[in-house]
Design a protein around this motif. Structure first.
Motif, PDB file in Angstrom:
ATOM      1  N   THR A  18     -47.334  87.919  -6.463  1.00 51.68           N
ATOM      2  CA  THR A  18     -46.896  87.407  -5.165  1.00 51.68           C
ATOM      3  C   THR A  18     -45.535  86.748  -5.345  1.00 51.68           C
ATOM      4  O   THR A  18     -45.131  86.404  -6.465  1.00 51.68           O
ATOM      5  CB  THR A  18     -47.882  86.375  -4.575  1.00 51.68           C
ATOM      6  N   LEU A  19     -44.847  86.579  -4.233  1.00 49.36           N
ATOM      7  CA  LEU A  19     -43.607  85.837  -4.244  1.00 49.36           C
ATOM      8  C   LEU A  19     -43.542  84.998  -2.985  1.00 49.36           C
ATOM      9  O   LEU A  19     -44.257  85.248  -2.014  1.00 49.36           O
ATOM     10  CB  LEU A  19     -42.384  86.766  -4.358  1.00 49.36           C
ATOM     11  N   THR A  20     -42.688  83.988  -3.036  1.00 51.41           N
ATOM     12  CA  THR A  20     -42.502  83.103  -1.890  1.00 51.41           C
ATOM     13  C   THR A  20     -41.152  83.435  -1.265  1.00 51.41           C
ATOM     14  O   THR A  20     -40.133  83.476  -1.949  1.00 51.41           O
ATOM     15  CB  THR A  20     -42.544  81.633  -2.329  1.00 51.41           C
ATOM     16  N   LEU A  21     -41.187  83.664   0.047  1.00 56.87           N
ATOM     17  CA  LEU A  21     -39.990  83.968   0.817  1.00 56.87           C
ATOM     18  C   LEU A  21     -39.692  82.794   1.728  1.00 56.87           C
ATOM     19  O   LEU A  21     -40.573  82.303   2.428  1.00 56.87           O
ATOM     20  CB  LEU A  21     -40.211  85.232   1.665  1.00 56.87           C
ATOM     21  N   GLU A  22     -38.448  82.330   1.689  1.00 56.17           N
ATOM     22  CA  GLU A  22     -38.006  81.278   2.590  1.00 56.17           C
ATOM     23  C   GLU A  22     -37.018  81.893   3.565  1.00 56.17           C
ATOM     24  O   GLU A  22     -36.029  82.515   3.166  1.00 56.17           O
ATOM     25  CB  GLU A  22     -37.345  80.162   1.796  1.00 56.17           C
ATOM     26  N   SER A  23     -37.310  81.727   4.863  1.00 58.58           N
ATOM     27  CA  SER A  23     -36.445  82.304   5.894  1.00 58.58           C
ATOM     28  C   SER A  23     -36.420  81.383   7.104  1.00 58.58           C
ATOM     29  O   SER A  23     -37.091  80.347   7.125  1.00 58.58           O
ATOM     30  CB  SER A  23     -36.958  83.684   6.300  1.00 58.58           C
ATOM     31  N   GLU A  24     -35.689  81.781   8.118  1.00 52.60           N
ATOM     32  CA  GLU A  24     -35.647  80.994   9.355  1.00 52.60           C
ATOM     33  C   GLU A  24     -37.029  80.925   9.991  1.00 52.60           C
ATOM     34  O   GLU A  24     -37.336  79.990  10.708  1.00 52.60           O
ATOM     35  CB  GLU A  24     -34.633  81.588  10.334  1.00 52.60           C
ATOM     36  N   ALA A  25     -37.855  81.921   9.725  1.00 55.25           N
ATOM     37  CA  ALA A  25     -39.218  81.950  10.272  1.00 55.25           C
ATOM     38  C   ALA A  25     -40.159  81.014   9.504  1.00 55.25           C
ATOM     39  O   ALA A  25     -41.298  80.818   9.917  1.00 55.25           O
ATOM     40  CB  ALA A  25     -39.764  83.373  10.246  1.00 55.25           C
ATOM     41  N   GLY A  26     -39.696  80.466   8.399  1.00 55.77           N
ATOM     42  CA  GLY A  26     -40.521  79.574   7.596  1.00 55.77           C
ATOM     43  C   GLY A  26     -40.737  80.109   6.195  1.00 55.77           C
ATOM     44  O   GLY A  26     -40.036  81.006   5.737  1.00 55.77           O
TER      45      GLY A  26
END
Length: 190
Positions: free
Chosen positions: A87-95
């Motif tokens: 798994t990976l963690t994605l940081e974006s404007e959506a959270g």
């Protein structure tokens, strides 16, 4: 593997992303993650400093390639990779979200940070920094032409003497030569 097709995540979309998208078309569920819907041709980006090229010219549009190859685009940055859990963690404007993958292709590049204590420092990434440096250098020349006595106003330093640093020095020279002609200040004063 999850589902009927493996999930492949392209974490970062540099030069190899377009070829990877083509190769994986129909072979996997592909998710392309990049902060922007474009990549930057780093070999051309140094020319932003002299103004020879514009941001539009050095940007390689990604969305058309992503869509043409049936992939999904997620704007954002990968902040953590958990290889054991796939798994990976994605940081974006959506959270912040966690995404699962079967295969992960990592091409996030490098991020340059300014050195503490240095004023008016610009990095080469993101490319907008070179445009900002060009504006600042032009303003320094214009201030000097108006009689601004600030010491070192026309002193510029390129830190790094590799290929990119050498190219930047050439672009800086061209910009200073242009500003010398524009302001009437001899180039030797820079």
């Amino acid at each position: 593997m999850r589902g009927s097709l493996p999930t492949v995540i392209l974490a970062g979309c540099g030069y190899g992303a377009i070829d990877a998208l083509r190769a994986l078309k129909g072979q996997a569920r592909v998710i392309a993650i990049n902060p922007y819907p474009y990549s930057v041709n780093s070999g051309m980006s140094t020319r932003l400093l002299s103004g020879r090229f514009s941001l539009e010219l050095v940007r390689i549009p990604l969305l058309e390639h992503i869509q043409a190859n049936g992939a999904q685009f997620l704007p954002g940055r990968v902040t953590h990779i958990q290889p054991e859990a796939r798994t990976l963690t994605l940081e974006s404007e959506a959270g912040i979200q966690t995404l699962a993958y079967d295969y992960l292709l990592v091409n996030v590049g490098r991020e340059l940070r300014p050195i503490d204590g240095i004023q008016h420092a610009f990095t080469i990434r993101p490319a907008e920094q070179l445009v900002a440096a060009r504006t600042w250098i032009r303003q320094c020349w214009q201030r000097a032409a108006q009689g601004d006595p600030t010491p070192g106003l026309l002193t510029f330093v390129v830190a790094g003497g590799g290929c990119t640093g050498t190219e930047l020095m050439g672009e800086l020279y061209d910009l200073c030569r242009e500003m010398s002609a524009e302001t009437g200040i001899p180039l030797a004063q820079a």
